[in-house]
Design a protein around this motif. Structure first.
Motif, mmCIF file in Angstrom:
data_model
loop_
_atom_site.group_PDB
_atom_site.id
_atom_site.type_symbol
_atom_site.label_atom_id
_atom_site.label_comp_id
_atom_site.label_asym_id
_atom_site.label_seq_id
_atom_site.Cartn_x
_atom_site.Cartn_y
_atom_site.Cartn_z
ATOM 1 N N PRO A 110 1.159 -0.875 -0.296
ATOM 2 C CA PRO A 110 0.065 -0.181 -0.531
ATOM 3 C C PRO A 110 0.485 1.523 -0.182
ATOM 4 N N VAL A 111 2.208 1.439 0.533
ATOM 5 C CA VAL A 111 2.908 2.213 0.676
ATOM 6 C C VAL A 111 3.460 2.623 -0.228
ATOM 7 N N LEU A 112 3.603 1.656 -1.481
ATOM 8 C CA LEU A 112 4.880 2.037 -2.596
ATOM 9 C C LEU A 112 3.453 2.279 -3.876
ATOM 10 N N ALA A 113 2.114 1.594 -3.296
ATOM 11 C CA ALA A 113 1.454 2.046 -4.119
ATOM 12 C C ALA A 113 0.514 3.339 -4.466
ATOM 13 N N ARG A 114 1.436 4.314 -3.308
ATOM 14 C CA ARG A 114 0.664 5.585 -2.785
ATOM 15 C C ARG A 114 1.942 6.826 -3.895
ATOM 16 N N ILE A 115 2.549 6.112 -4.137
ATOM 17 C CA ILE A 115 3.631 7.012 -4.970
ATOM 18 C C ILE A 115 3.570 7.404 -5.572
ATOM 19 N N GLY A 116 3.494 8.439 -6.059
ATOM 20 C CA GLY A 116 3.646 9.309 -7.961
ATOM 21 C C GLY A 116 2.281 9.699 -8.042
ATOM 22 N N GLU A 117 1.764 10.048 -8.880
ATOM 23 C CA GLU A 117 0.218 10.481 -9.009
ATOM 24 C C GLU A 117 -0.061 9.637 -10.121
ATOM 25 N N PRO A 118 -1.271 9.623 -10.152
ATOM 26 C CA PRO A 118 -2.024 8.392 -11.342
ATOM 27 C C PRO A 118 -1.780 8.581 -12.221
ATOM 28 N N GLY A 119 -1.859 8.171 -12.896
ATOM 29 C CA GLY A 119 -1.631 8.440 -14.524
ATOM 30 C C GLY A 119 -2.721 8.105 -15.614
ATOM 31 N N GLU A 120 -2.697 8.679 -16.341
ATOM 32 C CA GLU A 120 -3.884 8.545 -17.358
ATOM 33 C C GLU A 120 -3.963 7.000 -18.371
ATOM 34 N N PRO A 121 -5.227 6.276 -18.219
ATOM 35 C CA PRO A 121 -5.771 5.520 -18.660
ATOM 36 C C PRO A 121 -5.580 5.534 -20.116
ATOM 37 N N LEU A 122 -4.936 4.074 -20.320
ATOM 38 C CA LEU A 122 -4.751 4.174 -22.038
ATOM 39 C C LEU A 122 -5.692 4.509 -22.804
ATOM 40 N N PRO A 123 -5.643 4.432 -24.239
ATOM 41 C CA PRO A 123 -6.285 4.721 -25.239
ATOM 42 C C PRO A 123 -7.318 3.260 -26.331
ATOM 43 N N PRO A 124 -8.141 3.261 -25.966
ATOM 44 C CA PRO A 124 -8.660 1.684 -25.867
ATOM 45 C C PRO A 124 -8.131 0.646 -27.952
ATOM 46 N N MET A 125 -8.193 0.106 -28.020
ATOM 47 C CA MET A 125 -7.002 -0.313 -28.536
ATOM 48 C C MET A 125 -7.552 -0.347 -29.898
ATOM 49 N N THR A 126 -6.941 0.240 -31.386
ATOM 50 C CA THR A 126 -7.477 0.466 -32.460
ATOM 51 C C THR A 126 -7.882 -1.098 -33.406
ATOM 52 N N ALA A 127 -7.872 -1.688 -34.143
ATOM 53 C CA ALA A 127 -8.366 -2.561 -34.726
ATOM 54 C C ALA A 127 -7.022 -3.279 -35.405
ATOM 55 N N ALA A 128 -5.821 -2.360 -35.650
ATOM 56 C CA ALA A 128 -4.923 -3.404 -35.845
ATOM 57 C C ALA A 128 -4.273 -3.678 -34.834
#
Length: 133
Positions: A110-128
């Motif tokens: 839990p300590v390590l999980a709180r380090i840093g700022e939450p990142g942006e989620p990845l965009p959905p995958m394209t068909a390719a």
């Protein structure tokens, strides 16, 4: 450029092994003490520092990534060479150290999980991209 990544890994491994051997002599143990662990920590720190300086191109990272995929099997092979039965029958200290390391690791999640700022989620995958995966 891939060769530079492999060279960085090799250098860190050599230095880590030397540190492990020196630590073994200081502690009076007849085995390398944490050489691979020191090497991996050093490799992580060195590659992070080189990336920040802009001196570790993506092609060099491929050399490190190649060998990092082999890291877990190497550690398992090294652990298999240790005499676990003798360590356990030699006294409770080996079990105490193992349980202590696991408990400390779990407590730090839990300590390590709180380090840093939450990142942006990845965009959905394209068909390719879905076809490549």
């Amino acid at each position: 450029m891939v060769l530079y990544g492999v060279a960085a890994l090799a250098l860190c491994t050599l230095v880590g092994m030397v540190v492990g051997e020196v630590l073994a002599v200081v502690l009076g143990v007849d085995a390398n003490v944490g050489g691979v662990g020191f090497a991996m920590i050093m490799l992580t720190l060195v590659t992070h520092w080189l990336r920040q300086k802009g001196k570790f191109p993506p092609a060099s990272e491929q050399g490190v990534l190649f060998w990092s995929a082999l890291y877990i099997p190497i550690v398992i092979a090294m652990a298999a060479t240790q005499n676990v039965v003798k360590a356990v029958t030699g006294g409770p200290m080996a079990l105490l150290a193992g349980v202590g390391a696991v408990v400390a690791g779990l407590a730090l999640v839990p300590v390590l999980a709180r380090i840093g700022e939450p990142g942006e989620p990845l965009p959905p995958m394209t068909a390719a991209e879905k076809q490549e995966a």
